[in-house]
Design a protein around this motif. Sequence first.
Motif, mmCIF file in Angstrom:
data_model
loop_
_atom_site.group_PDB
_atom_site.id
_atom_site.type_symbol
_atom_site.label_atom_id
_atom_site.label_comp_id
_atom_site.label_asym_id
_atom_site.label_seq_id
_atom_site.Cartn_x
_atom_site.Cartn_y
_atom_site.Cartn_z
ATOM 1 N N THR A 1 -67.283 -30.875 -85.978
ATOM 2 C CA THR A 1 -67.509 -30.507 -84.559
ATOM 3 C C THR A 1 -66.266 -29.506 -84.227
ATOM 4 O O THR A 1 -66.330 -28.723 -83.132
ATOM 5 C CB THR A 1 -67.763 -31.778 -83.583
ATOM 6 O OG1 THR A 1 -66.619 -32.549 -83.472
ATOM 7 C CG2 THR A 1 -68.848 -32.554 -83.627
ATOM 8 N N ALA A 2 -64.990 -29.913 -84.804
ATOM 9 C CA ALA A 2 -63.831 -29.143 -84.643
ATOM 10 C C ALA A 2 -63.923 -27.767 -84.978
ATOM 11 O O ALA A 2 -63.484 -26.861 -84.304
ATOM 12 C CB ALA A 2 -62.596 -29.910 -85.121
ATOM 13 N N HIS A 3 -64.749 -27.556 -85.968
ATOM 14 C CA HIS A 3 -64.604 -26.106 -86.790
ATOM 15 C C HIS A 3 -65.942 -25.451 -86.859
ATOM 16 O O HIS A 3 -66.071 -24.108 -87.257
ATOM 17 C CB HIS A 3 -64.050 -26.312 -88.144
ATOM 18 C CG HIS A 3 -62.671 -26.695 -88.143
ATOM 19 N ND1 HIS A 3 -61.630 -25.837 -87.729
ATOM 20 C CD2 HIS A 3 -62.064 -27.682 -88.579
ATOM 21 C CE1 HIS A 3 -60.445 -26.214 -87.793
ATOM 22 N NE2 HIS A 3 -60.582 -27.511 -88.249
ATOM 23 N N ALA A 4 -67.096 -26.370 -86.415
ATOM 24 C CA ALA A 4 -68.301 -25.633 -86.619
ATOM 25 C C ALA A 4 -68.604 -24.259 -85.930
ATOM 26 O O ALA A 4 -69.121 -23.530 -86.477
ATOM 27 C CB ALA A 4 -69.432 -26.662 -86.228
ATOM 28 N N PRO A 5 -67.881 -24.179 -84.666
ATOM 29 C CA PRO A 5 -68.128 -22.856 -83.844
ATOM 30 C C PRO A 5 -67.838 -21.777 -84.651
ATOM 31 O O PRO A 5 -68.223 -20.555 -84.486
ATOM 32 C CB PRO A 5 -67.510 -23.127 -82.846
ATOM 33 C CG PRO A 5 -67.471 -24.749 -82.582
ATOM 34 C CD PRO A 5 -67.149 -25.197 -83.925
ATOM 35 N N PHE A 6 -66.648 -22.024 -85.385
ATOM 36 C CA PHE A 6 -66.041 -20.870 -86.369
ATOM 37 C C PHE A 6 -66.371 -20.650 -87.516
ATOM 38 O O PHE A 6 -65.785 -19.603 -88.307
ATOM 39 C CB PHE A 6 -64.337 -20.964 -86.230
ATOM 40 C CG PHE A 6 -63.738 -21.550 -84.982
ATOM 41 C CD1 PHE A 6 -64.040 -20.768 -83.749
ATOM 42 C CD2 PHE A 6 -63.254 -22.678 -84.663
ATOM 43 C CE1 PHE A 6 -63.642 -21.290 -82.436
ATOM 44 C CE2 PHE A 6 -62.592 -23.065 -83.462
ATOM 45 C CZ PHE A 6 -62.743 -22.331 -82.165
ATOM 46 N N LEU A 7 -67.248 -21.380 -88.079
ATOM 47 C CA LEU A 7 -67.808 -21.106 -89.460
ATOM 48 C C LEU A 7 -69.141 -20.514 -89.619
ATOM 49 O O LEU A 7 -69.776 -20.599 -90.704
ATOM 50 C CB LEU A 7 -67.600 -22.434 -90.206
ATOM 51 C CG LEU A 7 -66.404 -22.929 -90.371
ATOM 52 C CD1 LEU A 7 -66.291 -24.322 -90.891
ATOM 53 C CD2 LEU A 7 -65.595 -22.223 -91.672
ATOM 54 N N GLY A 8 -69.916 -20.561 -88.517
ATOM 55 C CA GLY A 8 -71.416 -19.853 -88.575
ATOM 56 C C GLY A 8 -71.631 -18.238 -88.908
ATOM 57 O O GLY A 8 -70.423 -17.820 -88.866
ATOM 58 N N PRO A 9 -72.545 -17.977 -88.817
ATOM 59 C CA PRO A 9 -72.655 -16.345 -89.164
ATOM 60 C C PRO A 9 -72.504 -15.723 -88.028
ATOM 61 O O PRO A 9 -72.358 -16.190 -86.913
ATOM 62 C CB PRO A 9 -74.248 -16.374 -89.507
ATOM 63 C CG PRO A 9 -74.976 -17.566 -88.717
ATOM 64 C CD PRO A 9 -73.970 -18.557 -88.929
ATOM 65 N N TYR A 10 -72.033 -14.259 -88.070
ATOM 66 C CA TYR A 10 -72.021 -13.235 -87.344
ATOM 67 C C TYR A 10 -73.309 -12.900 -86.702
ATOM 68 O O TYR A 10 -74.449 -13.080 -87.486
ATOM 69 C CB TYR A 10 -71.135 -12.150 -87.957
ATOM 70 C CG TYR A 10 -69.625 -12.471 -88.190
ATOM 71 C CD1 TYR A 10 -69.019 -13.157 -87.202
ATOM 72 C CD2 TYR A 10 -69.161 -12.166 -89.403
ATOM 73 C CE1 TYR A 10 -67.689 -13.348 -87.388
ATOM 74 C CE2 TYR A 10 -68.015 -12.221 -89.736
ATOM 75 C CZ TYR A 10 -66.862 -12.919 -88.754
ATOM 76 O OH TYR A 10 -65.597 -13.191 -89.262
ATOM 77 N N PRO A 11 -73.497 -12.296 -85.523
ATOM 78 C CA PRO A 11 -74.628 -11.741 -85.113
ATOM 79 C C PRO A 11 -75.290 -10.692 -85.987
ATOM 80 O O PRO A 11 -74.294 -10.055 -86.754
ATOM 81 C CB PRO A 11 -74.456 -11.021 -83.616
ATOM 82 C CG PRO A 11 -73.333 -11.807 -83.267
ATOM 83 C CD PRO A 11 -72.427 -12.360 -84.744
ATOM 84 N N GLU A 12 -76.487 -10.622 -86.297
ATOM 85 C CA GLU A 12 -77.132 -9.806 -87.166
ATOM 86 C C GLU A 12 -76.822 -8.283 -86.963
ATOM 87 O O GLU A 12 -76.543 -7.404 -88.050
ATOM 88 C CB GLU A 12 -78.712 -9.850 -87.402
ATOM 89 C CG GLU A 12 -78.970 -11.231 -87.870
ATOM 90 C CD GLU A 12 -80.760 -11.348 -88.011
ATOM 91 O OE1 GLU A 12 -81.105 -10.217 -88.169
ATOM 92 O OE2 GLU A 12 -81.180 -12.433 -88.535
ATOM 93 N N LYS A 13 -76.794 -7.818 -85.789
ATOM 94 C CA LYS A 13 -76.528 -6.474 -85.453
ATOM 95 C C LYS A 13 -75.077 -6.242 -84.732
ATOM 96 O O LYS A 13 -75.025 -6.972 -83.522
ATOM 97 C CB LYS A 13 -77.633 -5.935 -84.762
ATOM 98 C CG LYS A 13 -79.081 -5.835 -85.390
ATOM 99 C CD LYS A 13 -79.013 -4.765 -86.437
ATOM 100 C CE LYS A 13 -80.512 -4.794 -86.958
ATOM 101 N NZ LYS A 13 -80.679 -3.856 -88.035
ATOM 102 N N LEU A 14 -74.510 -5.711 -85.468
ATOM 103 C CA LEU A 14 -73.111 -5.381 -84.453
ATOM 104 C C LEU A 14 -72.999 -4.028 -84.424
ATOM 105 O O LEU A 14 -73.467 -2.851 -85.095
ATOM 106 C CB LEU A 14 -71.635 -5.676 -85.518
ATOM 107 C CG LEU A 14 -71.713 -7.412 -86.081
ATOM 108 C CD1 LEU A 14 -70.842 -7.600 -86.937
ATOM 109 C CD2 LEU A 14 -71.463 -8.189 -84.723
ATOM 110 N N SER A 15 -72.124 -3.471 -83.276
ATOM 111 C CA SER A 15 -72.039 -2.299 -82.829
ATOM 112 C C SER A 15 -71.153 -1.373 -83.663
ATOM 113 O O SER A 15 -71.437 0.122 -83.584
ATOM 114 C CB SER A 15 -71.295 -2.316 -81.283
ATOM 115 O OG SER A 15 -70.093 -2.796 -81.251
ATOM 116 N N GLN A 16 -70.260 -1.918 -84.357
ATOM 117 C CA GLN A 16 -69.444 -1.094 -85.265
ATOM 118 C C GLN A 16 -68.572 -2.084 -86.270
ATOM 119 O O GLN A 16 -68.954 -3.371 -86.187
ATOM 120 C CB GLN A 16 -68.233 -0.335 -84.261
ATOM 121 C CG GLN A 16 -67.366 -1.462 -83.662
ATOM 122 C CD GLN A 16 -66.316 -0.860 -82.560
ATOM 123 O OE1 GLN A 16 -65.718 0.339 -83.177
ATOM 124 N NE2 GLN A 16 -66.239 -1.474 -81.703
#
Length: 445
Positions: free
Chosen positions: A263-278
Amino acid sequence: MAPRNRIIIDTDPGVDDILSMLLAFSAKPEELEVLLLSVTFGNVDVQSCLRNVVSLFIHIEKEQEWRRSVGKSEGFTTLKAHKPLVALGAEEPLADQMMMADYFHGIDGLGGIHHSHPHLTPEDTWKDLFKSALKSPDPDEAAAAREMSGSHSSFTPSRLPAHEEMLRLLRENEPDTITIVAIGPLTNLARAAATDTETFLRAKEVVVMGGAISVPGNMNPVAEFNTYADSIASARVFALTSPNPVSTMPPVPPGARGGVESTAHAPFLGPYPEKLSQRLKLTLFPLDVTTPHQLIRGHFESVAKPLLESGSPLAEWTIAFLSATFDKIESLHTTRNSGADVGLEMHDPLCIWYVLDPDSPHWKPTATSPEDIRVETSGQWTRGMCVTDRRDRRRRVVAEGDLAEVPGDTGNWLNDFAGNRIVRMEGTPGVDVFGGVLLERVFGA
């Protein structure tokens, strides 16, 4: 006059980190504005790093007072014009085993001077500034705290964790106006990028001291310390330079400390959003370019010792930790110069020299930039290694978004829609002049 460059320094002080910040704060207000010092673990534990930051400000203040008393210019004018925030960040890597460089920097990060020279150590009251800050993460309370100008004469303790303060500044300023200079492990940056990727991408540029491309590493045979200390964080930040970040995102070792089940690190290890602006603009200063830039002991002492005899507090402080560092360098190597010729490699300060005038034609990226540089996160002997494709192979033409590997291309190295895009710095305004530039700016000598 408005500052030419506005920066966040993400740092793990550390001897050369302190020199970096001295160089930054010695700039003129029109050259540089330091918005935030974002502190992370790295060379030593994060609390020792934070103590070194506080000590830095105290000795700058003492130096300015002494210079006034002897009729000298105070210097450090950008610090006088712009009071930076200081925020406490990551205490450990996202998932890697914790490693530090205290064998080189000393147990306190400054050659052990907090034990050998206790009169140069700040009073423990500084801890209260940050203890109370971390108890008040509410954004409204944080904003109110920033209005308190009396917390310290030279800096304001942040009431937010470092990655959140970084995002707040990027969110509240126009896009492409703030450069992040990362001279420690990239854990704080990786946390910010995972928390709000689009806001993180508002950065004008991310300047990273890290990696070893064609030279040996300084932590293992192939890896530089910052990329080694949190290889997963480095790989995740590098991935944001890719047209398809998923193509270079690191795997999270199953069951590892700090893995996705934590729980300490899970928010920082997930995937990025599929569509990024740049894509992220990332400029890399690896050991290949930083190592030759050195501060030579004899040159430093010729400047600092006369100032010490005249009463300079800054000379006393820097002589204390640099003397220990020069001795350490001499003890570690058998083939390098000794005595007055010993040199301290100025890896981190080179990044600050760059942001003082990034448009100078003397700064030259490699002819092959932007390069597909990736960080090894799971190798038994190669953790933190920067990997490039050295094969003489023609790039494949594939449909956009098609990341399917083709025979002989394991890892999607040979197509235009995968891989990282990193600008690697190769040429600088001068290997032989940098030490003099730093000494002149910091000491006015």
